[in-house]
Design a protein around this motif. Sequence first.
Motif, PDB file in Angstrom:
ATOM      1  N   TRP A 154       0.894  -1.158   0.000  1.00 51.43           N
ATOM      2  CA  TRP A 154       0.000   0.000   0.000  1.00 51.43           C
ATOM      3  C   TRP A 154       0.924   1.198   0.000  1.00 51.43           C
ATOM      4  CZ3 TRP A 154      -1.501  -4.654   1.583  1.00 51.43           C
ATOM      5  CH2 TRP A 154      -2.748  -5.081   1.141  1.00 51.43           C
ATOM      6  N   HIS A 155       0.971   1.867  -1.119  1.00 48.28           N
ATOM      7  CA  HIS A 155       2.041   2.783  -1.487  1.00 48.28           C
ATOM      8  C   HIS A 155       1.534   4.204  -1.700  1.00 48.28           C
ATOM      9  CE1 HIS A 155       5.637   4.129  -3.603  1.00 48.28           C
ATOM     10  NE2 HIS A 155       4.965   4.316  -4.719  1.00 48.28           N
ATOM     11  N   ASN A 156       2.393   5.156  -1.309  1.00 46.61           N
ATOM     12  CA  ASN A 156       2.172   6.568  -1.641  1.00 46.61           C
ATOM     13  C   ASN A 156       3.431   7.038  -2.368  1.00 46.61           C
ATOM     14  OD1 ASN A 156       1.963   9.345  -1.782  1.00 46.61           O
ATOM     15  ND2 ASN A 156       1.207   9.584   0.299  1.00 46.61           N
ATOM     16  N   SER A 185       8.148   5.019   1.381  1.00 50.38           N
ATOM     17  CA  SER A 185       7.337   4.142   0.539  1.00 50.38           C
ATOM     18  C   SER A 185       8.059   3.841  -0.778  1.00 50.38           C
ATOM     19  CB  SER A 185       5.973   4.787   0.284  1.00 50.38           C
ATOM     20  OG  SER A 185       5.054   3.863  -0.246  1.00 50.38           O
ATOM     21  N   TYR A 235      -2.824   3.646  -2.224  1.00 51.30           N
ATOM     22  CA  TYR A 235      -3.958   3.617  -1.297  1.00 51.30           C
ATOM     23  C   TYR A 235      -4.720   4.938  -1.201  1.00 51.30           C
ATOM     24  CZ  TYR A 235      -1.107   5.992   2.129  1.00 51.30           C
ATOM     25  OH  TYR A 235      -0.334   6.915   2.774  1.00 51.30           O
ATOM     26  N   ARG A 269       2.287   4.706   6.098  1.00 48.92           N
ATOM     27  CA  ARG A 269       2.740   3.875   4.996  1.00 48.92           C
ATOM     28  C   ARG A 269       4.248   3.721   5.042  1.00 48.92           C
ATOM     29  NH1 ARG A 269       1.511   9.522   3.948  1.00 48.92           N
ATOM     30  NH2 ARG A 269       3.387  10.458   3.145  1.00 48.92           N
ATOM     31  N   PRO A 270       4.683   2.720   4.286  1.00 48.91           N
ATOM     32  CA  PRO A 270       3.947   1.744   3.482  1.00 48.91           C
ATOM     33  C   PRO A 270       3.632   0.485   4.287  1.00 48.91           C
ATOM     34  CG  PRO A 270       6.276   1.525   3.038  1.00 48.91           C
ATOM     35  CD  PRO A 270       6.125   2.654   4.036  1.00 48.91           C
ATOM     36  N   LEU A 313       4.408  -2.682   8.728  1.00 46.19           N
ATOM     37  CA  LEU A 313       4.472  -1.255   8.460  1.00 46.19           C
ATOM     38  C   LEU A 313       5.964  -0.990   8.295  1.00 46.19           C
ATOM     39  CD1 LEU A 313       3.363   1.598   8.238  1.00 46.19           C
ATOM     40  CD2 LEU A 313       3.402   1.733  10.737  1.00 46.19           C
TER      41      LEU A 313
END
Length: 114
Positions: free
Chosen positions: A6-8, A14, A34, A92-93, A103
């Motif tokens: 789950w990436h930004n 991340s 996400y 994140r991530p 996490l």
Amino acid sequence: MKATIWHNPKCGTSRKTLAILENLSTVDLTVVEYLKEPPSRDKLVQLYRDAGLSPNEGLRLRGTDAEQRGLPDAAADTVIEAMVADPILINRPLVETEKGVRLCRPQDRVLEIL
């Protein structure tokens, strides 16, 4: 091995975690941005349970209004609902493999589940 991050893409940690995963030929990687595709309530509950974290421990404080909203001291269900409504509150991530969820702060934590 399958892995989901789950990436930004705006987050350095991340991006570094993603680079670790992308450089492993043994990983079949799914990248979920996400903020565009937030996890469901049930998925968030499962991710934190499998990571051994409370939702409060997975709450992003920096760059959010979480503290002003009283979320660090709120009940877990309240935190999850806030994350579902406003996914920027998810720290994140998060990475999930068949070996568990982490996490990944710092990014090297991903190695624990590979």
